[in-house]
Design a protein around this motif. Sequence first.
Motif, mmCIF file in Angstrom:
data_model
loop_
_atom_site.group_PDB
_atom_site.id
_atom_site.type_symbol
_atom_site.label_atom_id
_atom_site.label_comp_id
_atom_site.label_asym_id
_atom_site.label_seq_id
_atom_site.Cartn_x
_atom_site.Cartn_y
_atom_site.Cartn_z
ATOM 1 N N ASP A 81 1.410 -0.998 0.147
ATOM 2 C CA ASP A 81 -0.298 -0.287 0.234
ATOM 3 C C ASP A 81 0.640 0.896 -0.052
ATOM 4 O OD1 ASP A 81 -2.053 -1.280 0.152
ATOM 5 O OD2 ASP A 81 -2.542 -1.482 1.649
ATOM 6 N N PHE A 82 0.203 2.189 -0.188
ATOM 7 C CA PHE A 82 0.797 3.451 -0.457
ATOM 8 C C PHE A 82 0.446 4.398 0.634
ATOM 9 C CE2 PHE A 82 2.002 7.844 -1.785
ATOM 10 C CZ PHE A 82 3.400 8.205 -2.614
ATOM 11 N N ILE A 83 1.332 5.167 1.602
ATOM 12 C CA ILE A 83 0.767 5.322 3.245
ATOM 13 C C ILE A 83 1.232 6.779 3.421
ATOM 14 C CG2 ILE A 83 -0.025 3.261 3.615
ATOM 15 C CD1 ILE A 83 2.111 3.886 5.512
ATOM 16 N N GLU A 84 0.943 7.975 3.380
ATOM 17 C CA GLU A 84 1.688 9.271 4.061
ATOM 18 C C GLU A 84 1.076 8.409 5.944
ATOM 19 O OE1 GLU A 84 0.790 13.703 4.318
ATOM 20 O OE2 GLU A 84 0.334 12.264 2.447
ATOM 21 N N ALA A 85 2.752 8.466 6.302
ATOM 22 C CA ALA A 85 2.364 8.750 7.628
ATOM 23 C C ALA A 85 3.384 8.805 8.923
ATOM 24 C CB ALA A 85 1.844 6.956 8.676
ATOM 25 N N ALA A 86 3.748 9.211 10.004
ATOM 26 C CA ALA A 86 4.475 9.943 10.461
ATOM 27 C C ALA A 86 4.985 11.125 9.652
ATOM 28 C CB ALA A 86 5.074 8.873 10.811
ATOM 29 N N GLY A 87 4.456 11.410 8.559
ATOM 30 C CA GLY A 87 5.400 13.150 8.009
ATOM 31 C C GLY A 87 5.881 12.126 6.781
ATOM 32 N N GLN A 88 5.735 11.129 6.756
ATOM 33 C CA GLN A 88 6.279 10.401 5.222
ATOM 34 C C GLN A 88 5.228 9.663 4.130
ATOM 35 O OE1 GLN A 88 9.823 10.982 5.098
ATOM 36 N NE2 GLN A 88 10.314 11.852 7.208
ATOM 37 N N SER A 89 5.689 9.461 3.484
ATOM 38 C CA SER A 89 5.436 8.889 2.292
ATOM 39 C C SER A 89 5.898 7.995 1.702
ATOM 40 C CB SER A 89 4.322 9.646 1.328
ATOM 41 O OG SER A 89 5.171 10.637 0.522
ATOM 42 N N GLY A 90 5.557 6.937 1.045
ATOM 43 C CA GLY A 90 5.759 5.548 0.245
ATOM 44 C C GLY A 90 5.288 4.314 0.024
ATOM 45 N N VAL A 91 5.338 3.611 -0.509
ATOM 46 C CA VAL A 91 5.164 1.977 -0.524
ATOM 47 C C VAL A 91 5.992 0.881 0.682
ATOM 48 C CG1 VAL A 91 4.537 0.441 -1.508
ATOM 49 C CG2 VAL A 91 5.179 2.468 -2.726
ATOM 50 N N VAL A 92 4.362 0.436 1.430
ATOM 51 C CA VAL A 92 5.509 -0.131 2.878
ATOM 52 C C VAL A 92 5.719 -1.580 2.155
ATOM 53 C CG1 VAL A 92 4.249 -1.626 4.197
ATOM 54 C CG2 VAL A 92 2.902 0.649 3.639
ATOM 55 N N GLY A 93 7.003 -1.832 2.531
ATOM 56 C CA GLY A 93 7.503 -2.997 1.676
ATOM 57 C C GLY A 93 8.045 -3.634 3.363
ATOM 58 N N GLU A 94 7.489 -3.682 3.879
ATOM 59 C CA GLU A 94 7.797 -4.277 5.076
ATOM 60 C C GLU A 94 6.816 -4.013 6.749
ATOM 61 O OE1 GLU A 94 11.097 -8.043 7.133
ATOM 62 O OE2 GLU A 94 11.635 -6.023 6.173
ATOM 63 N N ILE A 95 6.066 -4.796 7.568
ATOM 64 C CA ILE A 95 5.816 -4.616 8.884
ATOM 65 C C ILE A 95 6.433 -5.696 9.643
ATOM 66 C CG2 ILE A 95 4.051 -4.518 10.389
ATOM 67 C CD1 ILE A 95 2.134 -4.604 7.691
ATOM 68 N N LYS A 96 7.402 -4.459 10.319
ATOM 69 C CA LYS A 96 8.037 -5.632 11.582
ATOM 70 C C LYS A 96 7.240 -5.210 13.150
ATOM 71 C CE LYS A 96 12.702 -5.707 9.642
ATOM 72 N NZ LYS A 96 14.111 -5.988 9.567
ATOM 73 N N MET A 97 7.647 -6.028 13.825
ATOM 74 C CA MET A 97 7.709 -5.858 15.407
ATOM 75 C C MET A 97 7.192 -4.225 16.342
ATOM 76 S SD MET A 97 5.468 -8.205 15.256
ATOM 77 C CE MET A 97 4.945 -7.864 16.997
ATOM 78 N N PHE A 98 8.700 -3.628 16.065
ATOM 79 C CA PHE A 98 8.666 -2.260 16.424
ATOM 80 C C PHE A 98 9.021 -1.173 15.572
ATOM 81 C CE2 PHE A 98 11.185 -6.026 19.003
ATOM 82 C CZ PHE A 98 10.680 -5.392 20.172
ATOM 83 N N SER A 99 8.968 -1.769 13.730
ATOM 84 C CA SER A 99 9.109 0.081 12.993
ATOM 85 C C SER A 99 8.223 -1.205 11.721
ATOM 86 C CB SER A 99 10.570 -0.053 13.042
ATOM 87 O OG SER A 99 11.073 -1.281 12.040
ATOM 88 N N THR A 100 7.890 0.062 10.753
ATOM 89 C CA THR A 100 7.851 -0.266 9.459
ATOM 90 C C THR A 100 8.649 0.192 8.588
ATOM 91 O OG1 THR A 100 4.858 -0.496 10.161
ATOM 92 C CG2 THR A 100 5.528 0.724 8.082
ATOM 93 N N HIS A 101 9.024 -0.385 7.446
ATOM 94 C CA HIS A 101 9.827 0.078 6.286
ATOM 95 C C HIS A 101 9.046 0.359 4.878
ATOM 96 C CE1 HIS A 101 13.121 -2.271 8.038
ATOM 97 N NE2 HIS A 101 12.578 -1.810 8.981
ATOM 98 N N ILE A 102 9.604 1.479 4.797
ATOM 99 C CA ILE A 102 8.138 2.270 3.499
ATOM 100 C C ILE A 102 9.698 2.630 2.718
ATOM 101 C CG2 ILE A 102 6.866 2.672 4.994
ATOM 102 C CD1 ILE A 102 7.072 5.554 4.206
ATOM 103 N N THR A 103 9.343 2.945 1.099
ATOM 104 C CA THR A 103 10.411 2.766 0.052
ATOM 105 C C THR A 103 9.097 4.005 -0.727
ATOM 106 O OG1 THR A 103 10.682 0.903 -0.261
ATOM 107 C CG2 THR A 103 11.505 2.344 -1.933
#
Length: 274
Positions: free
Chosen positions: A126-148
Motif C-alpha cells: 500500500d502507498f501510505i502517508e504516516a508520521a510525516g513520510q509517504s511511500g510504499v509499505v515494504g515490510e511490517i515488523k514488530m518494532f518498525s515499518t519500512h516504506i520505500t
Amino acid sequence: MKFDANELMDKYLPLFMDYGIKIITALLIFFIGKWLAKIVTEFLELQMRRRNIDPMITNFAKSLIYWALFVFVSISALAQIGVQTASLVAIVGAAGLAVGLALQGSLSNFAAGVLILIFRPFKIGDFIEAAGQSGVVGEIKMFSTHITTGDNKEIIIPNSAIMNGSIVNFSAKEKRRVDLLIGVSYDAYLPDVKKLLEEIIAADPQVLQEENNMVAVSAMADSSVNLVVRAWTKTPDYWAVYFRLTETIKLKLDEAGIAIPYPQMDVHLNQISQ
C-alpha cells in the motif's frame, strides 16, 4: 552406644514421610503444570492461526505465555516444599519492572506493531502517508515499518510514531478521483472551455466514464477564472491519468487559442536627464 533401628525409624520416619510427600507433590505440580502450560500455549497458538494472526505475533505470544506459566508453576512447586517464595516473587517483579522501564520505548513500538498487525490499517504494497513520510509499505515488523519513497529511498518508521498520528492510505480503495485546478483568461468563453475539458475527460481510456466526472467553475480569481476537473480512475492508474490529463489540457487549450493566465511584471524605465 547401642544402635536401635526401631527407635530411629520411629523418630525419623514421620519426618521422611512428610518431606517425601511434599517433594512428590512438588514434582507432580511441576511436571503436570509444565504439561498443562504446553497444552494451553498450543491451544492458543491454534486459535490465533485460525484467525490468520501474523505468525510473528503468534510465536511471540506463545513463548511469552508459556514462560509466564512456567515461572508460576515453578514458584508453586517450590512453595510446596517449604521454600519462601515471597522474596522470589518480589525479585522477579522488580526485575520485570526494571526491564519494562528500560525498554519502555521498545515496548511501546511493540504494542503499536501488534495493533497494526491486528487492525491492519494498511498492508504490504500500500502507498501510505504516516508520521510525516509517504511511500510504499515494504515490510511490517514488530518494532518498525519500512516504506520505500518514490525516489527509492527506504524509510524506517517506529510503529508508535505511526499509531500516534494520522494514517492516510492511498491504496485502500479501488478507485480514486483526480482533481485538477485549471485557470483560464477572463476573455475565454466558459461554455467552450467546459466542453473542451469534458471532451478531454471522455477521451481518456483510463478514466472511469460511469462515475460522476465533472467540470465546474470554482472561483473567479484575481487574474483567472478557475475551473475544477474531477475524473475518477482506478487507484493504480491515478498518477498516469493525473500527468496525462494535465499535459493534454495544456495542449488542447493552446490549440483552441484559450489563454492560461500567468503572473506578469511590467518594468518601466525612466531616463533622468543630467
